[in-house]
Design an enzyme around this catalytic site. Structure first.
Site, PDB file in Angstrom:
ATOM      1  N   HIS B 234      -8.802  -2.104 -13.380  1.00  0.00           N
ATOM      2  CA  HIS B 234      -8.218  -2.894 -12.437  1.00  0.00           C
ATOM      3  C   HIS B 234      -8.300  -3.124 -10.982  1.00  0.00           C
ATOM      4  CE1 HIS B 234      -4.307  -5.435 -12.411  1.00  0.00           C
ATOM      5  NE2 HIS B 234      -4.196  -5.299 -11.085  1.00  0.00           N
ATOM      6  N   TYR B 238      -9.343  -5.827  -8.263  1.00  0.00           N
ATOM      7  CA  TYR B 238      -9.073  -6.854  -6.687  1.00  0.00           C
ATOM      8  C   TYR B 238      -9.970  -6.588  -5.780  1.00  0.00           C
ATOM      9  CZ  TYR B 238      -4.232  -7.363  -7.602  1.00  0.00           C
ATOM     10  OH  TYR B 238      -3.514  -7.502  -8.180  1.00  0.00           O
ATOM     11  N   HIS B 385      -6.063 -15.641 -18.884  1.00  0.00           N
ATOM     12  CA  HIS B 385      -5.311 -15.749 -17.426  1.00  0.00           C
ATOM     13  C   HIS B 385      -6.604 -15.346 -16.530  1.00  0.00           C
ATOM     14  CE1 HIS B 385      -4.295 -13.397 -14.036  1.00  0.00           C
ATOM     15  NE2 HIS B 385      -3.821 -11.895 -14.801  1.00  0.00           N
ATOM     16  N   HIS B 387      -9.776 -16.110 -16.831  1.00  0.00           N
ATOM     17  CA  HIS B 387     -10.477 -17.370 -16.449  1.00  0.00           C
ATOM     18  C   HIS B 387      -9.568 -18.167 -15.006  1.00  0.00           C
ATOM     19  CE1 HIS B 387     -12.587 -16.233 -20.095  1.00  0.00           C
ATOM     20  NE2 HIS B 387     -13.695 -16.766 -19.353  1.00  0.00           N
ATOM     21  N   ARG B 448      -8.145 -12.314 -28.564  1.00  0.00           N
ATOM     22  CA  ARG B 448      -9.401 -12.508 -28.147  1.00  0.00           C
ATOM     23  C   ARG B 448     -10.313 -11.683 -28.759  1.00  0.00           C
ATOM     24  NH1 ARG B 448      -8.880  -7.620 -23.021  1.00  0.00           N
ATOM     25  NH2 ARG B 448     -10.134  -9.277 -22.276  1.00  0.00           N
ATOM     26  N   ARG B 449     -10.920 -11.719 -28.497  1.00  0.00           N
ATOM     27  CA  ARG B 449     -12.869 -11.021 -28.416  1.00  0.00           C
ATOM     28  C   ARG B 449     -13.278 -11.124 -30.220  1.00  0.00           C
ATOM     29  NH1 ARG B 449     -12.462  -5.319 -25.388  1.00  0.00           N
ATOM     30  NH2 ARG B 449     -13.591  -6.341 -23.128  1.00  0.00           N
TER      31      ARG B 449
END
Lengths: 74, 583, 171
Positions: B234, B238, B385, B387, B448-449
């Site tokens: 996570h 940032y 999200h 992207h 996804r994936r």
């Protein structure tokens, strides 16, 4: 902005135009100091954003999620 | 773009540092090109529009897309930008430029090793592969050079941080009473966060995955290694975002013709990121078995408070641009928006990136919402999200920032401003289309994936059909690829524009300067210490619980090297299943 | 510290938003009763799944008046039961269904497509989620975590059938 003694910085606010600007871009017409500037437009935009966030959250949580099938209860 | 200034440019003043910055950006952009090509292949493959690869190779493509873009592109751009920011804002060279070259080399070598391990996955004859995706969850196992490359890369980033801290300390000796210049403040706080965050992945790779891939240990615990990954996974988002924030806070107001609204709030925002970025990683594991609900709830509350710095940023950055617009003659409650320099691709790119980030912020709030994660976890909503966040707020801001920064690094003009403008608008349009469709498809439960668009059952689409969504993803992905090609070729042509003087840029001081904030904000040791305490509070109990349940190395976990073996396992499992059914 | 009054207002509203989000989620847990998958499922050794009391013979088992336990083993690239080779999972409508899902090899996902039933499947751990079936119908099951090169083939089927059609076996 960053530092007051840094030579590369001008303490005056008449900065040169951006190197990425289009030719003929209008220059700064007036200087607005901190005291004479209230970001009213920003406040308006951010209040709109706040309203959108609230509405979308309620929709996503209570309609899309809790209204969905097979809620996990344990 | 023929704007002239009488300031010396960055490359005039710091030629050696400018070379380091240019090289870092170049590596970043090569990776952007390869990563974008992989993205196009994926977008067309999983929407069934154009299939040039086997579905089994889709995961090699996906691994390359994730690692090259989310790790190598973003972080190489970061180190280039930060080297520029530290040098510029302290007005000072590194203490020893050889050390600067050393970390740049380390990072490049690490990237090449990991990159080679991934790309060799396409060649069946070579027994090297790393089809483990960006998250490399054990017991899927990559070739050791993948893990070693990652480790070397990360050590390189640690050295870069040390280099900047060293420059700052040298500056501090000469300027004992100065406030830390804002850009350097942002660099230092980012790196404190990074040191804390990378502890997780360093332990995961060096203690567990690398020795395990070399056969030195037999088994690793999937839940433990995965939890260590998200300890890092996570805050890394940032790490992508903070250089974009640096550009939004310090460069964007300048381009808009204004001044940063509040230096003190910018500092508060970066400190909040130092404190809150790491003790939230468990929100990626809301639906993991083996972690108690209480720990998930704590991660959720921390995550929600992590919204605060981004919400504050939205206000400060928009207010700084509005200041520019009003100085340039803008009036009215919304009329000032038309006085912004929309023909400047650096401005327009960053503004559109910010706009999509506002939308991505909302889907992020949903992702953060613990129990609502049941609705979206591992669906196409999630890449939809990120992207918007890393794929636009970060990537588009980096590209837009390049249009402003590149002339100062080379004394050469950008080849074409109109192409640059078309490029950023195309990125915005392509991403809006693709990401919106991914969010909606995610709500229908499309995972996804996965390489295949079609399962043997139908996803319960309510409005718009799955087919239309697929088309939007394919068209959006294609626009994004074209946009990348335009960016890279515009930049390549800019290597040949004539050299001239007049690219120097100053950054105007903030309306409310650092003198308006308490000096304690600049106390790096204090914030680092509090950050560590918060991480210990958030992670000691969950990690302790996992280790006491499973031991450090798990029980009876077999490795699954991503080579030929899974194919046999798959066939074996299917045959075993058939045998059971027949019996 | 000098902060503009508009920014103070926005700071207050941002905090309100955050507290509102946390409040909603707390309501979801306490009021609506949505529980997160947690450590209650316990641990299973992935290599010994086939010898495990429940996972050795996975499937649907009636455990109460209207309550069923479903044990599922995920492995590259099938759900047992659920995938075609093993037959769909079948449960009656208007019942409480406890899913116990574990993995015999790598990390998988278990998601009943288009619904809230969605969990990670991690070797060594047992994911336990409970749902209530309110409508009859067929639901796809997907593995939503990459588990190897045949990942996209890993799917299954859940059938929620009328009480009188339920015959107590997987098909």
């Amino acid at each position: 902005m960053s530092g007051t003694t840094v030579p590369a910085e001008s303490n005056e606010t008449e900065a040169e135009p951006s190197v990425s600007a289009a030719t003929g871009q209008e220059e700064i017409q007036r200087e607005l100091s901190h005291e004479e500037y209230d970001p009213k437009g920003t406040l308006a935009l951010i209040l709109i954003y706040f309203a959108i966030l609230m509405a979308m959250w309620v929709f996503m949580y209570f309609v899309e999620f809790l209204g969905n099938e097979l809620v996990v209860v344990g | 773009m023929s704007t002239q200034t009488d300031q010396p440019s960055f490359v005039d003043r710091y030629p050696e540092e400018a070379a380091v910055v240019r090289r870092s950006l170049l590596v970043a952009f090569v990776m952007l090109g390869i990563g974008a090509l992989m993205g196009l292949v994926q977008a067309l493959h999983r929407t069934n529009v154009l299939r040039i690869i086997d579905s089994a190779d889709y995961y090699t493509v996906l691994t390359a897309h994730g690692v090259f873009l989310a790790i190598v592109f973003t972080i190489f751009f970061l180190v280039g930008l930060y080297q520029w920011a530290v040098t510029r804002s302290l007005d000072r060279s590194p203490v020893d430029i050889r050390f600067t070259h050393a970390w740049a080399t380390m990072m490049t070598v690490g990237s090449l090793m990991a990159g080679a391990a991934i790309l060799l996955g396409f060649i069946d004859e070579v027994p090297v592969s790393a089809d483990v995706l960006f998250t490399f969850y054990a017991p899927l196992q990559a070739h050791p050079i993948f893990y070693a490359g990652l480790a070397i890369f990360i050590v390189g980033t640690w050295m870069a941080g040390a280099d900047w801290f060293r420059t700052w300390l040298a500056w501090r000796k000469d300027n004992p009473d100065e406030r830390i210049p804002l850009q350097t403040f942002m660099v230092l706080t980012t790196m404190i966060m990074w040191y804390v965050a990378t502890l997780g992945v360093a332990v995961e790779v060096l203690v567990f995955l690398l020795p395990w891939s070399l056969g030195l240990i037999d088994s690793v615990d999937p839940l433990l290694t995965r939890t260590l990954f998200w300890f890092f996974g996570h805050p890394v988002v940032y790490f992508w975002l903070m250089p974009a924030y640096l550009l939004w806070y310090t460069v964007m107001p300048k381009i808009a013709g204004g001044r940063l609204f509040s230096d003190p709030l910018a500092r508060v925002v970066f400190i909040l990121f130092v404190l809150l970025s790491t003790p939230v990683g468990i929100h990626h594991q809301y639906v993991d078995p083996g972690i108690a609900q209480g720990f998930k709830f704590i991660a959720m509350t921390n995550t929600m408070f992590l919204l605060l710095p981004s919400l504050l940023t939205a206000f400060t950055v928009v207010a700084s641009i509005e200041h520019g617009a009003r100085q340039r003659g803008g009036t009215g409650l919304f009329g000032w928006l038309t006085a912004l320099p929309w023909r400047d691709p650096a401005f327009t790119g960053m503004a559109l990136a910010g706009l999509l980030f506002a939308a991505g912020g909302f889907s992020g709030m949903v992702n953060a919402g613990m129990n609502i994660n049941y609705l979206v976890h591992n669906t196409l909503w999630v890449p939809g999200h990120f992207h918007l966040t890393v794929g636009t707020a970060v990537a588009l801001t980096f590209m837009a920032g390049t249009y402003w920064l590149w002339p100062q690094l080379t004394n050469r003009e950008i080849y074409s401003r109109p192409i640059a403008l078309a490029q950023v608008v195309m990125w915005f349009g392509g991403m809006a289309l693709m990401s919106n469709a991914m969010h909606v498809a995610g709500l229908f439960g499309v995972p996804r994936r996965t390489a295949e668009p079609q399962y043997s059952f139908d996803f319960p689409a309510l409005f718009g059909t799955i087919g239309e969504l697929r088309l939007q993803i394919a068209v959006g992905g294609t626009l994004l690829f074209i946009s990348t090609v335009l960016f890279l070729s515009n930049l390549a042509f800019s290597l040949g524009t004539p050299k001239r003087e007049g690219f120097g840029q100053t950054i105007p001081p903030a309306l409310s300067g650092p003198e308006d904030s308490p000096a304690v904000l600049d106390n790096m040791k204090l914030w680092a210490a509090i950050a560590v305490v918060l991480v210990v509070l958030a992670y000691a109990l969950p990690l302790g619980a996992i280790i006491s349940d499973n031991g450090l190395f798990g029980v009876g976990i077999e490795p699954y090297p991503m080579l030929v073996r899974p194919l046999f396992d798959w066939a074996g499992a299917t045959l075993a299943g058939l045998a059971e059914v027949i019996a | 510290m000098h902060i503009h009054s508009y920014e103070k207002l926005w700071l207050g509203m941002a905090l309100l938003l955050i507290v509102g989000f946390i409040g909603t989620i707390t309501y979801g847990t306490v009021g609506a009763g949505v529980q997160m998958v947690d450590d209650s499922g316990g641990n299973v050794e992935p290599g010994n799944v086939s010898e495990h009391e429940e996972f050795g013979e996975p499937g649907v088992e009636k455990v109460g008046e209207n309550e069923y336990d479903v044990h599922v083993v995920a492995r590259q690239f099938v759900f047992n039961p659920g995938s075609e080779v093993y037959g769909a999972i079948e449960v009656p409508v208007n019942s409480t269904v406890n899913f116990y899902v574990t993995s015999a090899d790598v990390i998988h996902g278990f998601s009943i497509a288009g619904t809230n039933a969605n969990t990670m499947v991690i070797p060594g751990e047992v994911a336990e989620i409970t749902i209530e079936t309110e409508e009859t119908g067929e639901y796809g099951i997907v593995c939503h975590e990459y588990c190897g090169e045949g990942h996209h083939n890993m799917e299954g089927l859940l059938r929620v059938v009328p009480e009188d059609e339920y015959n107590g076996s997987t098909q």
